[in-house]
Design a protein around this motif. Structure first.
Motif, PDB file in Angstrom:
ATOM      1  N   GLU A 182       0.842  -1.196   0.000  1.00 57.05           N
ATOM      2  CA  GLU A 182       0.000   0.000   0.000  1.00 57.05           C
ATOM      3  C   GLU A 182       0.874   1.241   0.000  1.00 57.05           C
ATOM      4  O   GLU A 182       1.950   1.260   0.611  1.00 57.05           O
ATOM      5  N   TRP A 183       0.381   2.282  -0.692  1.00 57.54           N
ATOM      6  CA  TRP A 183       1.104   3.546  -0.795  1.00 57.54           C
ATOM      7  C   TRP A 183       0.162   4.702  -0.500  1.00 57.54           C
ATOM      8  O   TRP A 183      -1.036   4.633  -0.787  1.00 57.54           O
ATOM      9  N   PHE A 184       0.722   5.755   0.086  1.00 58.79           N
ATOM     10  CA  PHE A 184      -0.023   6.982   0.363  1.00 58.79           C
ATOM     11  C   PHE A 184       0.596   8.145  -0.397  1.00 58.79           C
ATOM     12  O   PHE A 184       1.821   8.211  -0.551  1.00 58.79           O
ATOM     13  N   ALA A 225      -4.817   6.826  -1.046  1.00 54.55           N
ATOM     14  CA  ALA A 225      -4.270   5.513  -0.712  1.00 54.55           C
ATOM     15  C   ALA A 225      -4.496   4.568  -1.877  1.00 54.55           C
ATOM     16  O   ALA A 225      -5.539   4.617  -2.535  1.00 54.55           O
ATOM     17  N   GLU A 278       5.539   4.786   1.439  1.00 50.63           N
ATOM     18  CA  GLU A 278       5.084   3.405   1.492  1.00 50.63           C
ATOM     19  C   GLU A 278       4.464   3.098   2.848  1.00 50.63           C
ATOM     20  O   GLU A 278       4.967   3.523   3.890  1.00 50.63           O
ATOM     21  N   VAL A 279       3.384   2.357   2.834  1.00 45.79           N
ATOM     22  CA  VAL A 279       2.773   1.861   4.066  1.00 45.79           C
ATOM     23  C   VAL A 279       3.343   0.466   4.317  1.00 45.79           C
ATOM     24  O   VAL A 279       3.129  -0.452   3.524  1.00 45.79           O
ATOM     25  N   SER A 303       3.021   0.811  11.114  1.00 48.18           N
ATOM     26  CA  SER A 303       2.320   1.314   9.923  1.00 48.18           C
ATOM     27  C   SER A 303       1.166   2.211  10.338  1.00 48.18           C
ATOM     28  O   SER A 303       0.589   2.052  11.427  1.00 48.18           O
ATOM     29  N   PRO A 304       0.787   3.169   9.467  1.00 52.26           N
ATOM     30  CA  PRO A 304      -0.332   4.060   9.779  1.00 52.26           C
ATOM     31  C   PRO A 304      -1.658   3.316   9.983  1.00 52.26           C
ATOM     32  O   PRO A 304      -2.577   3.846  10.604  1.00 52.26           O
ATOM     33  N   ILE A 305      -1.755   2.103   9.453  1.00 51.25           N
ATOM     34  CA  ILE A 305      -2.993   1.333   9.597  1.00 51.25           C
ATOM     35  C   ILE A 305      -3.313   1.078  11.064  1.00 51.25           C
ATOM     36  O   ILE A 305      -4.472   1.029  11.466  1.00 51.25           O
TER      37      ILE A 305
END
Length: 412
Positions: A182-184, A225, A278-279, A303-305
């Protein structure tokens, strides 16, 4: 302490580094922070600090300053393509999507810098190119002028792709990173007439999502995202790709996303604070080697999650400093107790829900509909008080982390 103050070098002037520096000074150390960028980073998305992190801010005496510049975000709304709201999760002082301390990363970094700059030496625009250590010291070579300096301790508080960590542990930069595909893309622009003090989450097909939220200063902070199992997005995220080309990539990706995407793409193209990242998670096998120790994202980025990255960094910074204060003449014992006491708690936070992050960013319209239905039911339960009732009956699943007392630092 010893006859002379221990000398500590911290790599990284983000959140963890300055918090750690503050408490190391309280323990009587001589502290320097080196940061590769030429100035303090005042940009970035909103982050939250809660529970143990809030207690540490109280102990540092900065809570009032932090609360003065929070985003005042009311909560998170999940919206559909037509702008209709599927669910609302208000900030309620508990473990909701929005915490009481919701703050732009740059604002918090500025507060921490101002709170430590008189007692801590900051070296901006420099980095570490070589590390050598023996039983008595750790020697580092600085990139700016090639000089070598000796320190008693080196604390690496860099980000996900820490080059300093790679040097210290003699490994590839990517070795401890667990990819999540996953990318932001983040950016900000002036608040518009349709924007409110609620954060809004929107899903588009093709594993695309938008998080759009206020920053408390008349601007909106947006995140695009994207989950991509190919190498296309990773290639664009390379440091060799210009910001303008990265913007063009995301603009093309979101050209047909629906909802407010057209307006947000325009805001992205005009923004001067765009960044892409990058996440992922960091799962280092060990947090120290000799007189070198990892801290924050460099050690265990969740991770931001997880929603806990900044909080983990703040707590680790405090606990590591407390262990160094407890064992001023035995860095091995300090580092060992730091890691053994925190590993289980950190790994619990790193444990993401099954299917994350893919379940939160569906591929198809059917998947988005199912997710929105789940959100609708969850919102109804939260706003009816049922969830809080269950918490009172069964207690919080997260028991928190017991912070070492301030007395370990002596008179503070």
């Amino acid at each position: 302490m010893t006859a002379r103050p221990l000398r500590a070098l911290i790599s990284g002037a983000g959140i963890a580094g300055p918090v750690h520096a503050y408490w190391l000074k309280k323990a009587g150390l001589d502290v320097t922070i080196v940061e590769r960028v030429p100035r303090l980073r005042r940009e970035g998305q909103t982050i939250d600090v809660r529970n143990e992190g809030r207690e540490i801010f109280d102990r540092m005496g900065i809570t009032k300053s932090v609360m003065a510049v929070t985003t005042k975000e009311l909560g998170v709304q999940f919206v559909g393509a037509d702008g209709g709201i599927w669910g609302s999760f208000p900030e309620d002082g508990s473990d909701s999507f929005t915490s009481e301390i919701e703050i732009v990363r740059g604002e918090l970094a500025s507060i921490l810098y101002e709170h430590t700059k008189e007692d801590v030496q900051y070296l901006f625009g420099d980095s570490i190119t070589a590390i050598e250590q023996d039983a008595s010291s750790v020697s580092v070579t600085f990139a700016k002028d090639g000089r070598r300096e000796q320190y008693d301790l080196l604390i690496i508080a860099d980000g996900l792709n820490s080059r300093t960590r790679a040097l210290a542990f003699d490994q590839d930069v990517r070795a401890p990173i667990k990819v999540l595909n996953e990318w932001f893309a983040g950016f900000s622009f002036p608040k518009g007439p349709t924007d409110t003090d609620w954060a809004q989450w929107y899903n588009a097909s093709g594993r695309r999502a938008i998080l759009h939220r206020p920053d408390g200063f008349g601007r909106m902070r947006s995140l695009f995202a994207h989950i991509d199992y190919t190498e296309a997005t990773r290639a664009i995220g390379s440091s060799k790709t210009s910001v303008q080309d990265q913007k063009k990539y995301w603009a093309q990706l979101y050209r047909d996303a629906g909802w407010e995407s057209e307006r947000l793409v325009k805001g992205m193209m005009e923004s001067d604070d765009f960044y892409m990242y990058e996440v992922a998670q960091v799962k280092a096998e060990k947090w120290s080697t000799g007189r070198v120790v990892l801290l924050g994202d460099a050690a265990s980025c969740p991770s931001p999650i997880s929603g806990q990255g900044s909080n983990v960094a703040v707590v680790q910074a405090y606990v590591l400093a407390a262990m160094i204060a407890k064992y001023p003449n035995d860095h091995a014992a300090a580092f060992a107790e730091y890691e053994t006491s925190m590993r289980e708690w950190v790994e619990g936070i790193q444990s993401l829900p099954p299917g994350a992050p893919a379940l939160a960013v569906p591929q198809t319209l059917t998947g988005i509909l199912i997710l929105n239905c789940v959100v609708y039911i969850g919102s109804a339960l939260v706003n009816s008080g049922v969830i809080n009732l269950f918490k009172r009956w069964f207690g919080r699943a997260d028991k928190g982390f017991p912070l070492p007392p301030m007395s370990v630092f002596g008179k503070v």
